[in-house]
Every structure is written in structure tokens, then in C-alpha cells.
Design a protein around this motif. Structure first.
Motif, mmCIF file in Angstrom:
data_model
loop_
_atom_site.group_PDB
_atom_site.id
_atom_site.type_symbol
_atom_site.label_atom_id
_atom_site.label_comp_id
_atom_site.label_asym_id
_atom_site.label_seq_id
_atom_site.Cartn_x
_atom_site.Cartn_y
_atom_site.Cartn_z
ATOM 1 N N ALA A 291 13.098 18.510 -3.114
ATOM 2 C CA ALA A 291 13.938 17.723 -3.453
ATOM 3 C C ALA A 291 12.546 16.698 -3.540
ATOM 4 O O ALA A 291 11.295 17.427 -2.866
ATOM 5 N N PRO A 292 12.207 15.586 -5.242
ATOM 6 C CA PRO A 292 11.948 15.829 -5.078
ATOM 7 C C PRO A 292 11.271 13.956 -3.823
ATOM 8 O O PRO A 292 10.392 14.050 -3.977
ATOM 9 N N GLU A 293 12.245 13.685 -3.772
ATOM 10 C CA GLU A 293 12.272 12.706 -2.989
ATOM 11 C C GLU A 293 11.109 13.455 -1.336
ATOM 12 O O GLU A 293 11.291 12.067 -0.330
ATOM 13 N N ALA A 294 11.393 14.410 -1.300
ATOM 14 C CA ALA A 294 10.806 14.736 -0.168
ATOM 15 C C ALA A 294 9.125 14.511 -0.105
ATOM 16 O O ALA A 294 8.656 14.384 1.185
ATOM 17 N N VAL A 295 8.409 13.697 -1.183
ATOM 18 C CA VAL A 295 7.391 13.948 -1.048
ATOM 19 C C VAL A 295 7.227 12.544 -0.542
ATOM 20 O O VAL A 295 7.206 11.830 -1.561
ATOM 21 N N GLY A 296 6.003 12.730 0.531
ATOM 22 C CA GLY A 296 6.148 11.319 0.377
ATOM 23 C C GLY A 296 4.759 10.828 0.107
ATOM 24 O O GLY A 296 4.333 8.954 -0.051
ATOM 25 N N PHE A 297 4.482 11.252 0.343
ATOM 26 C CA PHE A 297 2.975 10.323 -0.760
ATOM 27 C C PHE A 297 1.970 11.577 -1.621
ATOM 28 O O PHE A 297 2.193 12.873 -1.511
ATOM 29 N N VAL A 298 1.525 11.131 -2.780
ATOM 30 C CA VAL A 298 0.567 12.176 -3.532
ATOM 31 C C VAL A 298 -1.064 11.272 -3.225
ATOM 32 O O VAL A 298 -1.531 10.369 -3.575
ATOM 33 N N SER A 299 -1.759 13.130 -3.273
ATOM 34 C CA SER A 299 -3.549 12.557 -3.773
ATOM 35 C C SER A 299 -3.492 13.570 -4.583
ATOM 36 O O SER A 299 -3.287 14.333 -5.420
ATOM 37 N N GLY A 300 -4.302 12.464 -5.679
ATOM 38 C CA GLY A 300 -3.957 12.606 -7.065
ATOM 39 C C GLY A 300 -5.648 12.875 -7.646
ATOM 40 O O GLY A 300 -6.155 12.918 -6.676
ATOM 41 N N HIS A 301 -5.608 13.516 -8.776
ATOM 42 C CA HIS A 301 -6.682 13.689 -9.647
ATOM 43 C C HIS A 301 -7.735 12.080 -9.728
ATOM 44 O O HIS A 301 -8.960 12.257 -8.828
ATOM 45 N N GLY A 302 -7.394 11.527 -10.469
ATOM 46 C CA GLY A 302 -7.374 10.149 -10.188
ATOM 47 C C GLY A 302 -9.011 9.727 -10.674
ATOM 48 O O GLY A 302 -9.925 10.029 -9.871
ATOM 49 N N THR A 303 -9.404 10.676 -11.778
ATOM 50 C CA THR A 303 -11.063 10.926 -12.587
ATOM 51 C C THR A 303 -11.427 9.613 -12.750
ATOM 52 O O THR A 303 -12.406 9.406 -13.125
ATOM 53 N N ALA A 304 -11.084 8.818 -13.128
ATOM 54 C CA ALA A 304 -10.931 7.615 -13.578
ATOM 55 C C ALA A 304 -11.810 7.716 -14.994
ATOM 56 O O ALA A 304 -12.810 7.307 -15.919
#
Length: 407
Positions: A291-304
Motif C-alpha cells: 500500500a502507498p502508506e508503507a513507503v516511509g521515504f523517497v529518494s527523489g530524482h531531483g535534478t533542479a
């Protein structure tokens, strides 16, 4: 379907080659972004910023017979793979050469230097530097091929040359190969060597940072005052192994891979689409049966980059349905293109296992057009989570999402 775990990790980055050194520098707020003085002679580009590896010497002990087909990206990839295999305790295991170990590894390109030899041939009618190794060093699958040659790997080879998703695709396809019984061990990851031509690609799109007099303030993912990305380099390898095999030999397990998804926008080569990004994240959740709520952290792509940051954060918010904690490690290492997916997976797993996540460097004022998420700012934060999601997106509209489970 078989379960897949990570038993080895190793890499070469602009902030070091081991987790302790890298963590120490990030904890002090240090980044790898530098002013590139030797780029001053290039008048056709505006940026002078990059995140170089200052002194890579890891391959110096390799014999010439082994390195003659390697450019810098292949040397880094082979060295990262050697470190990861040693970490996994498999450097001398017969599984490497018996056909049950494969490779899934990528880079955006090979080594740019040998291109000059072919350009000389085309423009001058002859080349002084063209030789039998030129194409092998230049080709996009040079890292995968040289890893196989160096370690005597005889299993399947999956080259993943897909720009910024090369490393994450390498991990994802390796996971699938083991999951479906096509291999027992996979050497997976990605690499990229720094070259001014890579900066020029983004400079022509007005997507590079030009804070040339303030390198420590750029890049600025998710920030309203961003002015573009900074190119970096490196190579990272993960050793993936079938879980029961790893347990039987008493291997140290860093994490389990439980979900992977990859799709494409099918719309525009450089303008990302939030809707298909969201689908990739949701497909990874479905693959992991989470379920979506299981993910506690996201390492984003974040290129700026403006539209990249906006589309990514909208997709993340819509897929995970809440303001999940997120950061971008490109604020420390720059955008290492083919290496970034593997680098962010490695460091994300280390942080998950340490309950310690760094903020996005230089993030001071969140762009109001970015979606509502829990952006890590200022100081590292203690976060305990069982699942980490690591996302990457590339030119051509290629989207990837990996989910790792803490052991």
C-alpha cells in the motif's frame, strides 16, 4: 517467483568510496560541486560547474592487458564491481564463472575521448589515434562488457544505456532476471565519466546551473531559486542474489528488492509527464504488493530543473497520497547520469539501515509549484522505515521506480 536480496555494494563517488567517508562529508553539509577552471576554454557553454572525482586511482593495480579496452567509465565500473563482489564475499566464488551470474549495467555513453579518433577519420581522412580499442572504450555498453571480461562472467549481459535511468534499470532488470530464475547472482548498477560534452548537452537546453561564482550554492532541487542542474560522475555496483542462496551461505544482506517498475511517457523527448511518472510509481507498489502508506521515504530524482522537479513531485504526491519525506542526493553529487540510479540506491539503503537521512542541500525555499511533500531541509533527520522508494526519470520519457525493504 524467487526473492532477491542485495549482498554486496561498492562504488566510486565524488565524495568518496565508502559509506563512512561519504556520510561524514554530507553530515558536515559538504557537497562535491566545483568550479571547473579547465572548462574556461570552452566558449560555447555557459556553465563551469561540475562534481568531479578528484583522484580516482582504484584501477591502477590492474594489468595493462586488462585495461586496454577500458576508458575511465569502464575502469570505475570494474573497480566498483570488485568492491561490491568483495563485500558480498563472492570475489572468488565459482558462481561468477559458471553461467549463473549475469550483468545488468549501464551508462549514458562510453568514454567520449575515443570519439575524437573517429572524428579525425571523418574530417581529415585519417586518424593518428584510432586503434582496435577505440570503439570498445566508446560504446555505450563498455562498462557491462568490461566487467564481464575482467571477472570472467559467462551469464547473460543486459546493457542499460538509457541516460539518467541506466543505473536504476540495471538494478531492476537484474532483479527480474533472478526473480524469474534466469540467474542466481547479478552484478548490477551504472557508471558515468565526467566530460564537458555532457554539460554541453544540457547547456544547449538552458538546463545547466550558471552559478559559476558560487558553486557551493548549486544545484538546488525543488527550490524556487533553482537555475539548473550540475553534471557529476561515478560508478556504483550492487550484487543481487537469490535470497535462499544468500541465506544458505551465511551472506550479509543489506536489503531486499521487493518492487520495480519501468515505463515511458510516449509523448516528448525532454518534457516529463507527471501522469506516466505516477503510473511507474504505482506499478512498483503493485509489484511489491504494498500500500502507498508503507513507503516511509523517497529518494527523489531531483535534478533542479524546473519542469522535472514539478512533474516528479506531483507524481510522487499522487502515487503515495500523502506528504511523504523526500530528498535529492544530486544536491551533493551533481547529476551523474548513468550512475545516479545506482548511487542513490546504494546510499539510500545505507541511510535506511542507519535510520538517518540527509536533507536536500541548498533547499531553502520550496517552489510553490512543487507538490506538497515532506521535503528534508537544513539538518539530517532520524527516520525509521521498512521500505524505501528510489525513483529516476530520463530523456525519452523513461521512468523507473525501485522499492527496497529493510532487513
Amino acid at each position: 517467483m524467487r526473492r532477491v536480496v542485495i549482498t554486496g555494494m561498492g562504488g566510486v563517488t565524488a565524495l568518496g568510496e565508502n559509506w563512512a567517508d561519504i556520510r561524514g562529508q554530507m553530515e558536515r553539509g559538504e557537497t562535491a560541486i566545483r568550479y571547473m577552471k579547465d572548462w574556461e576554454r570552452f566558449h560555447g557553454i555557459n556553465t563551469r560547474l561540475a562534481a568531479p572525482i578528484p583522484d580516482f586511482t582504484g584501477a591502477d593495480h590492474y594489468p595493462r592487458k586488462k585495461t586496454r579496452t577500458m576508458g575511465q567509465v569502464a575502469k570505475m565500473a570494474v573497480y566498483a564491481s570488485e568492491c561490491a563482489l568483495r563485500d558480498a564475499g563472492l570475489i572468488e566464488d565459482t558462481v561468477i564463472t559458471n553461467g549463473r551470474t549475469g550483468i545488468a549495467y549501464g551508462s549514458s555513453f562510453g568514454s567520449p575521448g575515443p570519439v575524437i579518433a573517429f572524428a579525425e577519420l571523418m574530417t581529415d581522412g585519417a586518424s593518428k589515434t584510432l586503434n582496435a580499442a577505440s570503439y570498445i572504450q566508446m560504446m555505450s555498453h563498455t562498462a557491462a562488457v568490461n566487467i564481464g571480461l575482467f571477472f570472467g562472467v559467462t551469464g547473460r549481459v543486459i546493457p542499460t544505456s538509457s541516460a539518467c535511468t541506466s543505473g536504476s534499470q540495471g538494478i531492476g532488470y537484474a532483479y527480474e532476471a533472478i526473480r524469474w530464475g534466469k540467474a542466481d547472482v547479478m552484478i548490477a548498477g551504472g557508471g558515468e565519466e565526467l566530460d564537458v560534452t555532457e554539460a554541453a548537452v544540457f547547456d544547449t537546453l538552458y538546463a545547466t546551473s550558471t552559478r559559476n561564482d558560487r558553486p557551493h550554492t548549486s544545484p538546488r532541487p525543488y527550490d524556487r531559486d533553482r537555475d539548473g542542474l550540475v553534471i557529476g560522475e561515478g560508478a556504483v555496483t550492487l550484487i543481487l542474489e537469490e535470497r535462499e542462496r544468500a541465506l544458505a551461505r551465511g551472506a550479509k544482506i543489506h536489503a531486499e528488492i521487493v518492487g520495480f517498475a519501468c515505463n515511458s511517457d510516449g509523448n516528448h523527448v525532454t518534457q516529463p509527464q507527471a501522469s506516466t511518472m505516477q503510473q511507474a510509481l504505482e506499478m512498483a507498489l503493485e509489484d511489491a504488493a504494498l500500500a502507498p502508506e508503507a513507503v516511509g521515504f523517497v529518494s527523489g530524482h531531483g535534478t533542479a530543473t524546473e519542469w522535472g522537479d514539478i512533474a516528479e513531485t506531483q507524481a510522487t504526491r499522487d502515487a503515495l497520497r500523502r506528504a511523504v519525506p523526500i530528498h535529492s542526493l544530486k544536491s551533493y553529487f551533481g547529476h551523474s547520469l548513468g550512475a545516479c540510479g545506482a548511487m542513490e540506491a546504494w546510499l539510500g539503503i545505507e541511510m535506511m539501515n542507519a535510520d538517518w537521512f540527509v536533507p536536500t542541500a541548498n533547499l531553502e525555499n520550496i517552489d510553490e509549484r512543487c507538490a506538497e511533500l515532506d521535503y528534508l531541509m537544513g539538518m539530517p533527520r532520524k527516520i525509521e522505515t521498512e521500505y524505501l522508494m528510489s525513483n529516476n526519470f530520463a530523456f525519452g520519457g523513461i521512468n523507473t521506480s525501485l522499492i527496497f525493504k529493510r532487513i
